[in-house]
Design a protein around this motif. Structure first.
Motif, PDB file in Angstrom:
ATOM      1  N   ARG A   1      -4.646   0.042  -2.890  1.00  0.00           N
ATOM      2  CA  ARG A   1      -4.514   0.667  -1.573  1.00  0.00           C
ATOM      3  C   ARG A   1      -3.587   1.881  -1.574  1.00  0.00           C
ATOM      4  O   ARG A   1      -2.546   1.991  -1.212  1.00  0.00           O
ATOM      5  CB  ARG A   1      -3.805  -0.497  -0.598  1.00  0.00           C
ATOM      6  CG  ARG A   1      -4.811  -1.546  -0.300  1.00  0.00           C
ATOM      7  CD  ARG A   1      -4.120  -2.534   0.744  1.00  0.00           C
ATOM      8  NE  ARG A   1      -5.173  -3.593   0.940  1.00  0.00           N
ATOM      9  CZ  ARG A   1      -5.685  -4.655   0.072  1.00  0.00           C
ATOM     10  NH1 ARG A   1      -5.209  -4.722  -1.041  1.00  0.00           N
ATOM     11  NH2 ARG A   1      -6.510  -5.395   0.743  1.00  0.00           N
TER      12      ARG A   1
ATOM     13  N   ASP B   1       0.637  -1.509  -4.543  1.00  0.00           N
ATOM     14  CA  ASP B   1      -0.801  -2.343  -4.617  1.00  0.00           C
ATOM     15  C   ASP B   1      -1.607  -0.941  -5.035  1.00  0.00           C
ATOM     16  O   ASP B   1      -2.242  -0.158  -4.180  1.00  0.00           O
ATOM     17  CB  ASP B   1      -1.195  -2.637  -3.167  1.00  0.00           C
ATOM     18  CG  ASP B   1      -2.627  -3.408  -2.965  1.00  0.00           C
ATOM     19  OD1 ASP B   1      -3.164  -2.941  -4.022  1.00  0.00           O
ATOM     20  OD2 ASP B   1      -2.796  -4.013  -2.053  1.00  0.00           O
TER      21      ASP B   1
ATOM     22  N   TYR C   1       4.931   0.267   3.847  1.00  0.00           N
ATOM     23  CA  TYR C   1       4.213   1.076   3.223  1.00  0.00           C
ATOM     24  C   TYR C   1       5.097   1.965   2.122  1.00  0.00           C
ATOM     25  O   TYR C   1       6.124   2.176   2.778  1.00  0.00           O
ATOM     26  CB  TYR C   1       3.142   2.056   3.882  1.00  0.00           C
ATOM     27  CG  TYR C   1       2.190   1.645   4.840  1.00  0.00           C
ATOM     28  CD1 TYR C   1       1.147   1.399   4.214  1.00  0.00           C
ATOM     29  CD2 TYR C   1       2.547   1.126   5.959  1.00  0.00           C
ATOM     30  CE1 TYR C   1      -0.068   0.845   4.930  1.00  0.00           C
ATOM     31  CE2 TYR C   1       1.695   0.611   6.672  1.00  0.00           C
ATOM     32  CZ  TYR C   1       0.309   0.403   6.383  1.00  0.00           C
ATOM     33  OH  TYR C   1      -0.499  -0.077   7.158  1.00  0.00           O
TER      34      TYR C   1
ATOM     35  N   PRO D   1       0.861  -1.296  -0.134  1.00  0.00           N
ATOM     36  CA  PRO D   1       0.172   0.002   0.035  1.00  0.00           C
ATOM     37  C   PRO D   1       0.943   1.296   0.060  1.00  0.00           C
ATOM     38  O   PRO D   1       2.167   1.167   0.345  1.00  0.00           O
ATOM     39  CB  PRO D   1      -0.758   0.066   1.218  1.00  0.00           C
ATOM     40  CG  PRO D   1      -0.416  -1.285   2.156  1.00  0.00           C
ATOM     41  CD  PRO D   1       0.858  -1.898   1.248  1.00  0.00           C
TER      42      PRO D   1
END
Ligand code: GTR
Length: 408
Positions: free
Chosen positions: A241, A238, A179, A118
């Protein structure tokens, strides 16, 4: 001098809670034809109506043209931040508008990841060279506001600006939590001054003769969606996300981006204040009149007609926040940032509740304004941290917890 409620010597701002006065908020679940929304299908129609109302009256209409983009990788290293990250710099060119400068995107991807990660996507205030101390990020050559300290001189970035906002972007911490971080200078999309539109996307899209022509916030929000277009092509990321995050004026854009573009999986509005997360009708801190005066280029022209009659606005900002539903939403304030109206931001978040409930979700789940440094909420979260208008490690700690719980 005693003044009636709702009146103040300088009508453009107010720091006196006793002068806020009474106000009635529009009901997100009541259509403009007076029909009550009772289910998700009705809400999806009402949602479209609200987007249109915000476009016509507040931010201006976002042009719906498909703009051809070309993504050019300018630089890649798989050894950034002492081997922690893959770092990419990618320029987004507008194929049909060669006169426009590209959006220069900086992306950090955790190297340790074994599946697409994400992303936190947020625009930055003073160029990509500001968000990191890595010395090999080229200095932005774009128009730069005369910001704090030595961030710029004669509207150009200076070497001293390197890493100047790195504290607001704890990239290593974010990467270690799994992340990616993507950012670009908001001035790449439109320089932040009244004539800035002449050299940005609004010089080629929109219609300046119209009262609902888009403003700079609309352009920045649109730019976030174009960056999302690029991010969706990166296999390491992703695409389902991508979090839309922003501080202050960029937070206003981050909400409007997330409201219009459902690809943003969640929205994080850090001290977005007036024209962002704070209720317009709550006459406290910055006001509609004040923001329209200080920043005439941010909103559409019609918004200015509401400066002295906010109660006539067909919408209020809790309805903007509600457009994020059922996706996760974080609204944050700072105690010493009274200009942004922490209480008005809290109420904005709280008033989204009936919309989240339609989806069977608990939004904020409380109507009690929390104590300082006491985060609250469920799918919608809120905190007022101690300190000033800023983005701090405390804020990021909450956003990472929120994303871990709701965006994984
Ligand atoms: C202020 C403005 C706020 C907020 C802030 C910022 O001057 O009044 O609405 O946007 O700037 O962006 O830091």
């Amino acid at each position: 001098v005693s003044m009636a409620s709702g009146q103040q010597a300088d009508p453009a701002y107010n720091y006196d809670e006793a002068s806020v006065g009474a106000y009635t908020l529009p009901d997100p679940l009541l259509t403009s034809k007076g029909k009550r929304v009772t289910n998700v299908a009705d809400w999806e129609r009402r949602r479209a109506e609200l987007i249109q109302l915000f476009a016509e009256n507040v931010y201006g209409k976002t042009p719906q043209q498909n703009v051809k983009l070309r993504f050019q990788t300018v630089q890649t290293t798989d050894n950034a931040l002492n081997g922690l990250a893959i770092r990419k710099q990618v320029s987004i060119f507008f194929v049909d508008y060669p006169q426009l400068p590209p959006i220069d995107v900086l992306v950090y991807i955790p190297k340790a990841a074994n599946k697409p990660v994400p992303v936190f996507l947020g625009l930055n205030f003073c160029g990509n060279h500001c968000v990191t101390t890595e010395a090999d990020i080229p200095l932005s050559t774009r128009w730069m506001g005369d910001g704090p300290g030595d961030v710029s001189q004669n509207n150009k970035a200076t070497q001293k600006a390197r890493g100047m906002q790195a504290r607001r972007w704890p990239i290593e911490t974010i990467l270690k939590r799994g992340y990616a971080v993507a950012t670009a200078y908001y001035g790449d999309i439109e320089p932040d001054h009244p004539q800035g539109w002449r050299s940005g996307i609004r010089s080629v899209l929109g219609d300046t003769s119209r009262a609902d022509n888009w403003g700079a916030i609309g352009a920045w929000a649109w730019g976030m969606s174009r960056i999302a277009d690029y991010l969706a092509t990166e296999p390491a990321l992703d695409a389902q996300r991508i979090n839309s995050i922003g501080h202050s004026r960029i937070g206003k854009a981050a909400i409007w981006a997330g409201a219009q573009d459902k690809r943003f999986v969640a929205v994080i509005a850090n001290e977005a204040g007036e024209g962002g997360s704070a209720l317009a009708r709550r006459w406290y801190g910055e006001t509609v009149e004040r923001i329209n005066t200080s920043f005439p280029h941010w909103f559409c022209d019609r918004y200015k007609t509401f400066s002295k009659r906010v109660a006539d606005l067909p919408v209020d900002q809790h309805e903007l926040l509600a457009l994020v539903a059922p996706r996760p939403l974080y609204v944050a304030s700072a105690e010493e940032d009274q200009w942004s109206d922490p209480k008005g931001e809290f109420l904005g978040a709280a008033q989204t509740e009936p919309v989240y409930r339609l989806y069977g979700k608990i939004g904020l789940g409380t109507t009690t304004f929390p104590a300082v440094n006491q985060p609250v909420g469920h799918t919608v979260r809120y905190h007022m941290r101690s300190g000033k208008h800023d983005v701090t490690d405390y804020d990021w700690a909450q956003y990472l917890r929120f994303a871990d719980a709701l965006v994984r």
